[in-house]
Write a protein that holds these residues in place. Sequence first.
Motif, PDB file in Angstrom:
ATOM      1  N   GLY A  29       7.478 -48.487  36.585  1.00 12.11           N
ATOM      2  CA  GLY A  29       7.902 -47.671  35.449  1.00 12.11           C
ATOM      3  C   GLY A  29       9.015 -48.329  34.654  1.00 12.11           C
ATOM      4  O   GLY A  29       9.749 -49.181  35.166  1.00 12.11           O
ATOM      5  N   THR A  30       9.128 -47.929  33.398  1.00 16.36           N
ATOM      6  CA  THR A  30      10.117 -48.542  32.515  1.00 16.36           C
ATOM      7  C   THR A  30      11.139 -47.542  31.979  1.00 16.36           C
ATOM      8  O   THR A  30      12.043 -47.926  31.250  1.00 16.36           O
ATOM      9  N   SER A  31      11.007 -46.272  32.341  1.00 17.83           N
ATOM     10  CA  SER A  31      11.870 -45.257  31.739  1.00 17.83           C
ATOM     11  C   SER A  31      13.319 -45.341  32.208  1.00 17.83           C
ATOM     12  O   SER A  31      14.205 -44.786  31.567  1.00 17.83           O
ATOM     13  N   ARG A  32      13.576 -46.043  33.298  1.00 15.24           N
ATOM     14  CA  ARG A  32      14.943 -46.100  33.836  1.00 15.24           C
ATOM     15  C   ARG A  32      15.592 -47.476  33.674  1.00 15.24           C
ATOM     16  O   ARG A  32      16.592 -47.767  34.315  1.00 15.24           O
ATOM     17  N   ILE A  33      15.030 -48.300  32.834  1.00  6.63           N
ATOM     18  CA  ILE A  33      15.605 -49.635  32.625  1.00  6.63           C
ATOM     19  C   ILE A  33      16.993 -49.489  32.009  1.00  6.63           C
ATOM     20  O   ILE A  33      17.204 -48.726  31.058  1.00  6.63           O
ATOM     21  N   ASP A  34      17.928 -50.244  32.538  1.00  2.80           N
ATOM     22  CA  ASP A  34      19.303 -50.255  32.023  1.00  2.80           C
ATOM     23  C   ASP A  34      19.272 -50.677  30.554  1.00  2.80           C
ATOM     24  O   ASP A  34      18.677 -51.705  30.212  1.00  2.80           O
ATOM     25  N   PRO A  35      19.913 -49.901  29.679  1.00  9.54           N
ATOM     26  CA  PRO A  35      19.923 -50.255  28.248  1.00  9.54           C
ATOM     27  C   PRO A  35      20.418 -51.675  27.978  1.00  9.54           C
ATOM     28  O   PRO A  35      19.953 -52.326  27.051  1.00  9.54           O
ATOM     29  N   GLU A  36      21.342 -52.149  28.807  1.00  9.86           N
ATOM     30  CA  GLU A  36      21.845 -53.516  28.590  1.00  9.86           C
ATOM     31  C   GLU A  36      20.768 -54.557  28.879  1.00  9.86           C
ATOM     32  O   GLU A  36      20.764 -55.625  28.290  1.00  9.86           O
ATOM     33  N   ARG A  37      19.847 -54.268  29.779  1.00 10.17           N
ATOM     34  CA  ARG A  37      18.728 -55.180  30.043  1.00 10.17           C
ATOM     35  C   ARG A  37      17.817 -55.237  28.820  1.00 10.17           C
ATOM     36  O   ARG A  37      17.317 -56.296  28.452  1.00 10.17           O
ATOM     37  N   LEU A  38      17.585 -54.078  28.205  1.00 12.06           N
ATOM     38  CA  LEU A  38      16.754 -54.055  26.998  1.00 12.06           C
ATOM     39  C   LEU A  38      17.418 -54.870  25.893  1.00 12.06           C
ATOM     40  O   LEU A  38      16.772 -55.690  25.236  1.00 12.06           O
ATOM     41  N   ARG A  39      18.716 -54.660  25.706  1.00 10.51           N
ATOM     42  CA  ARG A  39      19.449 -55.422  24.677  1.00 10.51           C
ATOM     43  C   ARG A  39      19.452 -56.913  25.002  1.00 10.51           C
ATOM     44  O   ARG A  39      19.366 -57.753  24.111  1.00 10.51           O
ATOM     45  N   ALA A  40      19.548 -57.255  26.281  1.00  4.13           N
ATOM     46  CA  ALA A  40      19.544 -58.671  26.673  1.00  4.13           C
ATOM     47  C   ALA A  40      18.215 -59.321  26.301  1.00  4.13           C
ATOM     48  O   ALA A  40      18.189 -60.459  25.813  1.00  4.13           O
ATOM     49  N   MET A  41      17.115 -58.595  26.512  1.00  2.00           N
ATOM     50  CA  MET A  41      15.812 -59.162  26.150  1.00  2.00           C
ATOM     51  C   MET A  41      15.707 -59.347  24.636  1.00  2.00           C
ATOM     52  O   MET A  41      15.160 -60.350  24.166  1.00  2.00           O
ATOM     53  N   VAL A  42      16.242 -58.402  23.872  1.00  2.00           N
ATOM     54  CA  VAL A  42      16.258 -58.535  22.414  1.00  2.00           C
ATOM     55  C   VAL A  42      16.993 -59.812  22.027  1.00  2.00           C
ATOM     56  O   VAL A  42      16.495 -60.604  21.215  1.00  2.00           O
ATOM     57  N   GLY A  48      22.903 -45.775  19.076  1.00  2.00           N
ATOM     58  CA  GLY A  48      23.497 -46.320  17.861  1.00  2.00           C
ATOM     59  C   GLY A  48      23.689 -47.823  17.988  1.00  2.00           C
ATOM     60  O   GLY A  48      23.430 -48.409  19.038  1.00  2.00           O
ATOM     61  N   PRO A  49      24.150 -48.431  16.925  1.00  2.00           N
ATOM     62  CA  PRO A  49      24.338 -49.885  16.946  1.00  2.00           C
ATOM     63  C   PRO A  49      25.289 -50.317  18.057  1.00  2.00           C
ATOM     64  O   PRO A  49      26.213 -49.598  18.419  1.00  2.00           O
ATOM     65  N   SER A  50      25.054 -51.494  18.583  1.00  2.33           N
ATOM     66  CA  SER A  50      25.938 -52.043  19.610  1.00  2.33           C
ATOM     67  C   SER A  50      27.284 -52.391  18.979  1.00  2.33           C
ATOM     68  O   SER A  50      27.422 -52.445  17.756  1.00  2.33           O
ATOM     69  N   ARG A  51      28.252 -52.656  19.826  1.00  2.00           N
ATOM     70  CA  ARG A  51      29.578 -53.015  19.332  1.00  2.00           C
ATOM     71  C   ARG A  51      29.502 -54.258  18.450  1.00  2.00           C
ATOM     72  O   ARG A  51      30.118 -54.317  17.386  1.00  2.00           O
ATOM     73  N   ASP A  52      28.734 -55.252  18.876  1.00  3.45           N
ATOM     74  CA  ASP A  52      28.607 -56.476  18.079  1.00  3.45           C
ATOM     75  C   ASP A  52      28.002 -56.183  16.709  1.00  3.45           C
ATOM     76  O   ASP A  52      28.434 -56.750  15.698  1.00  3.45           O
ATOM     77  N   GLU A  53      27.003 -55.304  16.674  1.00  2.04           N
ATOM     78  CA  GLU A  53      26.370 -54.955  15.400  1.00  2.04           C
ATOM     79  C   GLU A  53      27.337 -54.203  14.490  1.00  2.04           C
ATOM     80  O   GLU A  53      27.388 -54.434  13.284  1.00  2.04           O
ATOM     81  N   ARG A  54      28.132 -53.296  15.086  1.00  2.47           N
ATOM     82  CA  ARG A  54      29.125 -52.561  14.288  1.00  2.47           C
ATOM     83  C   ARG A  54      30.187 -53.509  13.734  1.00  2.47           C
ATOM     84  O   ARG A  54      30.581 -53.416  12.578  1.00  2.47           O
ATOM     85  N   GLU A  55      30.643 -54.438  14.584  1.00  5.36           N
ATOM     86  CA  GLU A  55      31.652 -55.401  14.135  1.00  5.36           C
ATOM     87  C   GLU A  55      31.104 -56.290  13.025  1.00  5.36           C
ATOM     88  O   GLU A  55      31.799 -56.567  12.047  1.00  5.36           O
ATOM     89  N   ALA A  56      29.872 -56.730  13.156  1.00  2.91           N
ATOM     90  CA  ALA A  56      29.268 -57.580  12.130  1.00  2.91           C
ATOM     91  C   ALA A  56      29.142 -56.819  10.814  1.00  2.91           C
ATOM     92  O   ALA A  56      29.399 -57.371   9.735  1.00  2.91           O
TER      93      ALA A  56
END
Length: 140
Positions: free
Chosen positions: A63-76, A101-109
């Motif tokens: 299943g994929t519903s419990r993947i850590d959001p940071e893992r998803l962002r890392a793959m991006v 919402g946008p990640s910290r890096d996206e908000r800073e950019a």
Amino acid sequence: MTTQPTPPAEPEAGDDPTHQGEDLSSLLTRLLSASQGRTQKDLATEAGVSYPTLNAWMNRTRGTSRIDPERLRAMVEVFRRWGVRTTPREFFEAVGRPVPGPSRDEREARLLKLYRQLPEERQRALIKDAEAMLQVSRIG
């Protein structure tokens, strides 16, 4: 005060209606096929995911519903480094999760981009406002 017109937003990779409703396996398959010469093992290594876990997502045996959001962002970020256009939205939608919402890096950019568009006097005023907000947040 005059405002400059805002240019139209560039379409996000996830805005393509042909890919809506895509699950994680389909999304990863599509993005890997666009990643010349890259493999599941490459993605797993660079995104900090074990290969057996990534392979199970690809084969729909885990299943994929419990993947850590940071893992998803890392793959991006891995796909972006490889020159493949994708967004966090695509990944979060593919696992059936609300898009944060946008990640910290996206908000800073975004903040830096807006700051650079301001005339110098407005940049100075913005810095003073930010310093004042910081002081108030320290008090409260």
